[in-house]
Design a protein around this motif. Structure first.
Motif, PDB file in Angstrom:
ATOM      1  N   LEU A  17       3.970  -4.204  -5.038  1.00  0.00           N
ATOM      2  CA  LEU A  17       2.848  -5.069  -4.686  1.00  0.00           C
ATOM      3  C   LEU A  17       2.013  -4.432  -3.578  1.00  0.00           C
ATOM      4  O   LEU A  17       0.781  -4.385  -3.665  1.00  0.00           O
ATOM      5  CB  LEU A  17       3.351  -6.447  -4.248  1.00  0.00           C
ATOM      6  CG  LEU A  17       2.290  -7.439  -3.776  1.00  0.00           C
ATOM      7  CD1 LEU A  17       1.278  -7.737  -4.877  1.00  0.00           C
ATOM      8  CD2 LEU A  17       2.958  -8.721  -3.289  1.00  0.00           C
ATOM      9  N   MET A  18       2.680  -3.914  -2.545  1.00  0.00           N
ATOM     10  CA  MET A  18       1.958  -3.293  -1.442  1.00  0.00           C
ATOM     11  C   MET A  18       1.126  -2.112  -1.931  1.00  0.00           C
ATOM     12  O   MET A  18      -0.057  -1.993  -1.593  1.00  0.00           O
ATOM     13  CB  MET A  18       2.920  -2.831  -0.345  1.00  0.00           C
ATOM     14  CG  MET A  18       2.199  -2.214   0.846  1.00  0.00           C
ATOM     15  SD  MET A  18       3.304  -1.553   2.076  1.00  0.00           S
ATOM     16  CE  MET A  18       3.882  -0.077   1.251  1.00  0.00           C
ATOM     17  N   ARG A  19       1.723  -1.251  -2.741  1.00  0.00           N
ATOM     18  CA  ARG A  19       0.984  -0.086  -3.233  1.00  0.00           C
ATOM     19  C   ARG A  19      -0.189  -0.498  -4.118  1.00  0.00           C
ATOM     20  O   ARG A  19      -1.270   0.092  -4.035  1.00  0.00           O
ATOM     21  CB  ARG A  19       1.924   0.869  -3.969  1.00  0.00           C
ATOM     22  CG  ARG A  19       2.808   1.671  -3.011  1.00  0.00           C
ATOM     23  CD  ARG A  19       3.638   2.724  -3.714  1.00  0.00           C
ATOM     24  NE  ARG A  19       4.631   2.173  -4.623  1.00  0.00           N
ATOM     25  CZ  ARG A  19       5.819   1.684  -4.256  1.00  0.00           C
ATOM     26  NH1 ARG A  19       6.165   1.690  -2.996  1.00  0.00           N
ATOM     27  NH2 ARG A  19       6.647   1.208  -5.142  1.00  0.00           N
ATOM     28  N   ALA A  20      -0.006  -1.513  -4.944  1.00  0.00           N
ATOM     29  CA  ALA A  20      -1.097  -1.963  -5.818  1.00  0.00           C
ATOM     30  C   ALA A  20      -2.244  -2.563  -5.000  1.00  0.00           C
ATOM     31  O   ALA A  20      -3.420  -2.302  -5.289  1.00  0.00           O
ATOM     32  CB  ALA A  20      -0.572  -2.982  -6.827  1.00  0.00           C
ATOM     33  N   ILE A  21      -1.917  -3.331  -3.984  1.00  0.00           N
ATOM     34  CA  ILE A  21      -2.966  -3.902  -3.128  1.00  0.00           C
ATOM     35  C   ILE A  21      -3.675  -2.796  -2.360  1.00  0.00           C
ATOM     36  O   ILE A  21      -4.907  -2.774  -2.271  1.00  0.00           O
ATOM     37  CB  ILE A  21      -2.379  -4.971  -2.189  1.00  0.00           C
ATOM     38  CG1 ILE A  21      -1.998  -6.216  -3.002  1.00  0.00           C
ATOM     39  CG2 ILE A  21      -3.376  -5.333  -1.072  1.00  0.00           C
ATOM     40  CD1 ILE A  21      -1.225  -7.258  -2.210  1.00  0.00           C
ATOM     41  N   GLN A  22      -2.906  -1.859  -1.812  1.00  0.00           N
ATOM     42  CA  GLN A  22      -3.521  -0.748  -1.089  1.00  0.00           C
ATOM     43  C   GLN A  22      -4.431   0.068  -1.994  1.00  0.00           C
ATOM     44  O   GLN A  22      -5.515   0.481  -1.582  1.00  0.00           O
ATOM     45  CB  GLN A  22      -2.452   0.169  -0.486  1.00  0.00           C
ATOM     46  CG  GLN A  22      -1.783  -0.404   0.730  1.00  0.00           C
ATOM     47  CD  GLN A  22      -0.713   0.514   1.277  1.00  0.00           C
ATOM     48  OE1 GLN A  22      -0.168   1.376   0.574  1.00  0.00           O
ATOM     49  NE2 GLN A  22      -0.390   0.329   2.535  1.00  0.00           N
ATOM     50  N   GLU A  23      -4.015   0.290  -3.235  1.00  0.00           N
ATOM     51  CA  GLU A  23      -4.845   1.060  -4.165  1.00  0.00           C
ATOM     52  C   GLU A  23      -6.191   0.381  -4.367  1.00  0.00           C
ATOM     53  O   GLU A  23      -7.251   1.018  -4.291  1.00  0.00           O
ATOM     54  CB  GLU A  23      -4.123   1.228  -5.506  1.00  0.00           C
ATOM     55  CG  GLU A  23      -4.851   2.128  -6.470  1.00  0.00           C
ATOM     56  CD  GLU A  23      -4.050   2.365  -7.742  1.00  0.00           C
ATOM     57  OE1 GLU A  23      -4.692   2.440  -8.807  1.00  0.00           O
ATOM     58  OE2 GLU A  23      -2.816   2.468  -7.675  1.00  0.00           O
ATOM     59  N   GLU A  24      -6.176  -0.926  -4.596  1.00  0.00           N
ATOM     60  CA  GLU A  24      -7.438  -1.653  -4.779  1.00  0.00           C
ATOM     61  C   GLU A  24      -8.247  -1.662  -3.485  1.00  0.00           C
ATOM     62  O   GLU A  24      -9.461  -1.428  -3.494  1.00  0.00           O
ATOM     63  CB  GLU A  24      -7.174  -3.094  -5.223  1.00  0.00           C
ATOM     64  CG  GLU A  24      -8.452  -3.885  -5.424  1.00  0.00           C
ATOM     65  CD  GLU A  24      -8.234  -5.278  -5.981  1.00  0.00           C
ATOM     66  OE1 GLU A  24      -9.210  -6.056  -5.956  1.00  0.00           O
ATOM     67  OE2 GLU A  24      -7.119  -5.597  -6.450  1.00  0.00           O
ATOM     68  N   LEU A  25      -7.590  -1.917  -2.369  1.00  0.00           N
ATOM     69  CA  LEU A  25      -8.277  -1.987  -1.084  1.00  0.00           C
ATOM     70  C   LEU A  25      -8.982  -0.675  -0.762  1.00  0.00           C
ATOM     71  O   LEU A  25     -10.180  -0.665  -0.455  1.00  0.00           O
ATOM     72  CB  LEU A  25      -7.288  -2.339   0.028  1.00  0.00           C
ATOM     73  CG  LEU A  25      -7.825  -2.254   1.469  1.00  0.00           C
ATOM     74  CD1 LEU A  25      -8.963  -3.238   1.692  1.00  0.00           C
ATOM     75  CD2 LEU A  25      -6.688  -2.481   2.452  1.00  0.00           C
ATOM     76  N   PHE A  26      -8.259   0.443  -0.848  1.00  0.00           N
ATOM     77  CA  PHE A  26      -8.850   1.718  -0.437  1.00  0.00           C
ATOM     78  C   PHE A  26      -9.834   2.260  -1.463  1.00  0.00           C
ATOM     79  O   PHE A  26     -10.778   2.959  -1.102  1.00  0.00           O
ATOM     80  CB  PHE A  26      -7.758   2.712  -0.037  1.00  0.00           C
ATOM     81  CG  PHE A  26      -7.132   2.295   1.262  1.00  0.00           C
ATOM     82  CD1 PHE A  26      -7.753   2.590   2.468  1.00  0.00           C
ATOM     83  CD2 PHE A  26      -5.970   1.554   1.282  1.00  0.00           C
ATOM     84  CE1 PHE A  26      -7.215   2.160   3.668  1.00  0.00           C
ATOM     85  CE2 PHE A  26      -5.422   1.122   2.485  1.00  0.00           C
ATOM     86  CZ  PHE A  26      -6.050   1.420   3.685  1.00  0.00           C
ATOM     87  N   HIS A  27      -9.680   1.897  -2.720  1.00  0.00           N
ATOM     88  CA  HIS A  27     -10.690   2.226  -3.728  1.00  0.00           C
ATOM     89  C   HIS A  27     -11.991   1.489  -3.389  1.00  0.00           C
ATOM     90  O   HIS A  27     -13.079   2.083  -3.404  1.00  0.00           O
ATOM     91  CB  HIS A  27     -10.192   1.849  -5.124  1.00  0.00           C
ATOM     92  CG  HIS A  27     -11.224   1.991  -6.190  1.00  0.00           C
ATOM     93  ND1 HIS A  27     -11.511   3.204  -6.786  1.00  0.00           N
ATOM     94  CD2 HIS A  27     -12.059   1.092  -6.753  1.00  0.00           C
ATOM     95  CE1 HIS A  27     -12.469   3.035  -7.668  1.00  0.00           C
ATOM     96  NE2 HIS A  27     -12.819   1.761  -7.672  1.00  0.00           N
ATOM     97  N   THR A  28     -11.877   0.201  -3.077  1.00  0.00           N
ATOM     98  CA  THR A  28     -13.047  -0.605  -2.735  1.00  0.00           C
ATOM     99  C   THR A  28     -13.702  -0.104  -1.448  1.00  0.00           C
ATOM    100  O   THR A  28     -14.933   0.004  -1.365  1.00  0.00           O
ATOM    101  CB  THR A  28     -12.657  -2.092  -2.607  1.00  0.00           C
ATOM    102  OG1 THR A  28     -12.071  -2.514  -3.842  1.00  0.00           O
ATOM    103  CG2 THR A  28     -13.861  -2.969  -2.297  1.00  0.00           C
ATOM    104  N   LEU A  29     -12.887   0.211  -0.439  1.00  0.00           N
ATOM    105  CA  LEU A  29     -13.438   0.735   0.812  1.00  0.00           C
ATOM    106  C   LEU A  29     -14.185   2.043   0.582  1.00  0.00           C
ATOM    107  O   LEU A  29     -15.246   2.269   1.175  1.00  0.00           O
ATOM    108  CB  LEU A  29     -12.338   0.922   1.852  1.00  0.00           C
ATOM    109  CG  LEU A  29     -11.783  -0.362   2.465  1.00  0.00           C
ATOM    110  CD1 LEU A  29     -10.542  -0.059   3.289  1.00  0.00           C
ATOM    111  CD2 LEU A  29     -12.841  -1.068   3.291  1.00  0.00           C
ATOM    112  N   ALA A  30     -13.657   2.899  -0.274  1.00  0.00           N
ATOM    113  CA  ALA A  30     -14.325   4.162  -0.578  1.00  0.00           C
ATOM    114  C   ALA A  30     -15.696   3.885  -1.196  1.00  0.00           C
ATOM    115  O   ALA A  30     -16.691   4.521  -0.840  1.00  0.00           O
ATOM    116  CB  ALA A  30     -13.477   5.018  -1.507  1.00  0.00           C
TER     117      ALA A  30
END
Length: 157
Positions: A17-30
């Motif tokens: 869950l943490m990795r999936a949320i981080q993936e979406e978060l940092f993709h969006t931030l980029a």
């Protein structure tokens, strides 16, 4: 299903869950102008106070060693997200102060995380989502209490 036959264990599920949320978060931030931040930078950025924060406080709040906080802070200084400034309360100490770039990143990160939570609240329903978060917080508190008790009981090395 896992070795036990019971499906993924709690560590696997929370890690996924943490990795999936981080993936979406940092993709969006980029996409929103912050392609140079990564999950490790959250150790500092997520805990910064607008007026600055001491590294020892960041270490305590994030659960990371002060040396790791220092290394991440060095990276964030190079990237233009923070500066180091003297602490007016103690000239021997330094504050890690967010720049406008960091404040923008933090605002966008919080908005993205809120959108993720809203999406899951919609998918599960408000009651189920609230119960899920309450249960996860209880489990986290129990695990932290075990960790603190066990760490305190260990002999110094």
């Amino acid at each position: 299903m896992g070795i036990t036959g019971r499906g993924p264990d709690l560590g696997m599920l929370t890690g996924q869950l943490m990795r999936a949320i981080q993936e979406e978060l940092f993709h969006t931030l980029a996409e929103q102008g912050h392609p140079d931040v990564s999950p490790r930078h959250g150790t500092v950025l997520a805990f910064l106070e607008p007026g600055g924060t001491r590294a020892t406080d960041l270490s305590a709040w994030s659960g990371q060693h002060k040396q790791i906080v220092g290394t991440i802070t060095d990276e964030l200084v190079r990237l233009g997200y923070v500066t180091r400034q003297p602490d007016p309360a103690d000239r021997r100490a330094k504050l890690i102060v967010p720049t406008d770039r960091a404040l923008d990143e933090v605002a966008k990160a919080r908005a993205t995380l809120a959108a993720i939570e809203d999406r899951y609240e919609q998918a599960l329903g408000a009651d189920r989502y609230t119960a899920f978060k309450d249960t996860l917080q209880q489990i986290t508190r129990h695990q932290r209490a075990w960790n603190e008790t066990t760490t305190a009981a260990r002999p110094a090395t």
